[in-house]
Design a protein around this motif. Structure first.
Motif: not given
Length: 791
Positions: A757-768, A470-472, A499-503, A726-734
């Protein structure tokens, strides 16, 4: 009279004294016949692939030693009939045989022919093993005495065993087993009666009875021996006469192994064997089982040669390799140049006419025809189009008789290595376009900059030191002090855009240089250098930022082995080519698997089976290894190696291209195999504009993997048991436990990848990370070079 008697007696005494002195001198260094009891002649080390295919031999004297009970009776009888009828009756010297030889020698001497010695098989053993070939009366006397001593100290069967394994039979053959393979391509047990008799003809002089140059004499000698076998009752007269009618057909040349695709591998094994066993490798008769998979090795050779030829064709026809003006005798000139031995279908040819359709004639008389139209267009687009009399290589069309394809040997070179990431077995190794043209092994001997194929080790170091998926990190312009005072180093991305800040994932997928440099600055180059050493990428590396972009040097073999840690859970395996070595008596002298298993040899008693620990040292957290694996899957799914997604399997990997397009790399993997591909000129010149890892190396990887993955089950990479997702920027990460991001508000949509793809609840998660600037939106218009970038 008294004086005469004294003189005679004095002469006799002097003669006796002289004879005693001569005998003392002659026999003072007489070898001990008892030494033969433990004697074993120098024997070839035979090298086998993993499945038992013979792939090579190492020897000064090509000999395969077998015990007497392994030699067919028919072979023994043929040699007895040819060399020593009374072997089982005499005591080392055969008086009747000696008398017959002396009688023949009277005739031979009158015709100026070589004299026969009348030696028994025992005498020949004494000569071959203990004395040598010196043609003197003294040697013959020693031979007779030693033969008698040998008979007293050894059994007849042991004497025959030594004789049949020691004797020189021509065609690079010492002993009957090597001769059977070299002349007839068969094991000794499969020889028919006529073939056994021919081998028995050879001790009299292999050149005299050469199967091609002196075929008539060879057949006559063979048939004589067959007649002798019938006379002695070894075979029936009918069997002998039937064998006499058989033609004498042998291989055109001695062949050490029928499998010819592993020359680089076999030579590398030889060098490692010499380092371990020294000179004994060529004479110790070792059985050596290697890690090679012949199916994969052949696929590797074919894929690399095809890829290098495709590169070469893109860069144009370079012109004919010779020219012959004369109409008669040009064939000899053309045949003086041979194509690569690996291209067995290529033929030397001469251009008969170049106006309109290009007509060619094979130098070996195999035929004539016209070039394919596409090849004509190709050669005429060059600065050196074909003209009459040019000498070229062509390949007959497989589908259209009379049509030929124009061929040229590439100047570019490369390497391909395939390794089992769990055991370290080297499954395939090709060190160049053609071993027959250059035996320099680019897989193990070419130290080249890996370019961006090194970046996964930078990202792994970051993940080991506080960063998470999730780090950018900022992808933007950067300027740093150069190596010299006053210099400025400003690394750029291949497309020059930012491209600016990216994961982290996007930085690796798109191989962004400025982002990688900032990440290296944040982690610290000493930690990256330590990771590179622990992974086996390099032995030494300067802790400067340019190294994060792959400015160091390594070999394709080391790089491929280092990537194994990403697949196997973070362990550094021992990449090896030799699995097991046994000595001539079958005793193991080397085993690549050094893991201890105290209970493995115990009888089953109902307890739990022994648990053998995995091989290799743990160099990174298993979760880190899996995180990098999933990111490198993204390189294939959305990044610079997108072509490899056509395999339709779980595949990860990383492209690499160095400054000025000097080297092109791709190291890719499935859950069960890691493959490294390198393409570059030996003099390190540029491959040409836009000749990247994606263009040159990835297609070779795809060709190889199509064979490697065929008929194998599909399964995904294995996550560690403690990993958190968990999800970060819409992608399932380990994530490591405790580092996974906490849910964010629903409106936090910045940074979501278009179409991700979005997570099952339709909400992307993940924090910088805390304190990091807000992520910037990616550009609205994606440059198409995302999939074909330099790095």
């Amino acid at each position: 009279m008294a004086t005469v008697g004294v003189v005679v007696l004095s002469v006799i005494a002097l003669a006796g004294f002289s004879l005693a002195i001569y005998a003392a001198w002659l026999f003072h260094d007489m070898p001990d016949a008892a030494d033969l009891a433990d004697y074993r002649p120098p024997t070839a080390t035979r090298v086998y692939a993993w499945d038992g295919t013979l792939i090579g031999e190492y020897s000064k004297e090509r000999r395969i030693f077998v015990s007497y009970d392994q030699i067919p009776t028919q072979v023994v009888n043929a040699f007895l009939a040819a060399e020593d009828h009374n072997f089982f009756k005499h005591g080392g010297v055969d008086p009747m045989g000696l008398l017959r030889a002396m009688t023949k020698d009277v005739v031979n001497a009158s015709h100026g022919k070589r004299l026969e010695g009348g030696s028994t098989i025992t005498q020949q053993v004494a000569k071959n093993v203990l004395l040598g070939n010196e043609a003197t009366i003294g040697r013959k006397m020693k031979e007779a005495i030693l033969a008698n001593r040998i008979e007293e100290s050894m059994s007849k069967q042991h004497i025959l065993e030594l004789y049949l394994n020691e004797i020189w039979l021509g065609y690079h053959s010492y002993g009957v087993v090597a001769a059977a393979y070299n002349y007839f391509g068969k094991p000794l047990s499969e020889l028919d009666l006529a073939q056994c008799a021919y081998l028995a003809a050879l001790p009299k002089g292999p050149d005299n009875y050469h199967p091609v140059r002196n075929k008539a004499k060879a057949i006559a000698r063979r048939n004589f021996i067959l007649g002798e076998m019938a006379d002695l009752g070894f075979v029936t007269r009918a069997q002998a006469e039937a064998a006499m009618k058989e033609d004498l057909v042998v291989q055109s040349a001695p062949i050490r192994a029928k499998y010819h695709d592993a020359d680089y591998f076999v030579e590398e094994v030889r060098e490692r064997g010499v380092a371990t066993f020294g000179k004994k490798l060529d004479e110790g008769g070792y059985y050596m089982r290697t890690t090679l998979d012949p199916k994969l090795q052949t696929a590797a050779r074919v894929a690399l040669m095809k890829g290098l030829e495709n590169y070469d064709r893109r860069h144009g026809w370079r012109g004919a390799w010779g020219h012959a003006e004369v109409e008669d005798g040009w064939q000899k000139q053309a045949l003086a140049s041979t194509p690569p031995s690996e291209r067995r279908a290529w033929r030397a040819a001469r251009v008969e006419s170049a106006e309109g359709a290009v007509r060619v004639e094979q130098a070996d008389g195999g035929g004539r025809g016209v070039l394919e139209s596409a090849d004509v267009v190709w050669e005429r687009a060059s600065a050196k189009p074909l003209k009459k009399g040019d000498l070229v290589f062509v390949e007959p069309s497989a589908t259209s008789p009379g049509l030929y394809n124009l061929r040229q040997v590439p100047l570019v070179n490369g390497a391909l290595v395939a390794i089992d990431p769990w055991s370290g077995r080297t499954l395939a190794m090709v060190g160049g376009y053609s071993f027959s043209l250059s035996n320099f092994n680019r897989a193990t001997q070419a130290n080249r900059q890996p370019g961006s194929s090194f970046k996964p080790f930078v990202y792994a170091t970051a993940l080991e030191n506080g960063y998470t998926p999730a780090s950018q990190v900022l992808d933007g312009p950067i300027s740093l002090p150069g190596a010299k005072a006053g210099e400025v180093w400003s690394p750029e991305n291949f497309e020059k855009g930012y491209r600016g800040m990216l994961p982290l994932r996007r930085g690796l997928e798109l191989s962004l240089n400025t982002m990688t440099v900032r990440l290296a600055m944040g982690v610290g180059m000493p930690k990256i250098v330590d990771m590179a050493k622990r992974a086996g990428v390099v032995n030494q590396m300067d802790p400067v930022l340019a190294m994060a972009l792959g400015a160091g040097e390594t070999t394709p073999f080391k790089m491929t082995a280092a990537y194994s840690a990403f697949v196997n859970g973070g362990r550094r395996i021992n990449p090896h080519l030799i699995e097991v070595v046994e000595d001539a008596q079958g005793k193991p002298v080397l085993n690549a698997d050094q893991r201890e298993c105290p209970r493995c040899q115990a009888a089953f008693n109902g307890d739990e089976s022994p648990r053998v620990p995995p091989a290799g040292d743990q160099i990174m957290d298993p979760v880190t290894a899996y995180q990098i694996t999933t990111m490198l899957q993204g390189v294939v799914q959305r990044g610079t190696a997108y072509q490899a997604s056509s395999l339709g399997r779980p595949i990860g990997g990383k492209t690499g291209t160095t400054n000025d397009f000097r080297s092109a790399w791709f190291v890719g993997f499935s859950p069960d195999i890691v493959v490294g591909v390198f393409v570059g000129f030996d003099d390190n010149r540029s491959l040409g504009n836009n000749e990247t890892g994606a263009v040159d190396a990835v297609p070779i990887f795809i060709d190889f993997m199509q064979t490697a993955l065929k008929d194998t089950p599909v399964h995904d990479f294995r996550p560690p048991p403690n990993v958190k997702f968990s999800y970060a920027t819409g992608i399932r990460e380990a994530y490591r436990p405790g580092t996974e991001p906490k849910p964010r508000p629903v409106d936090a949509l910045e940074g979501v990848l278009p179409g991700a793809p979005l997570p099952p609840n339709g909400q992307p998660v993940g924090a910088a990370p805390a304190g990091a600037p807000p992520p910037q939106k990616p550009p609205q218009k994606k440059p198409p070079a995302d999939l074909t970038g330099l790095y």
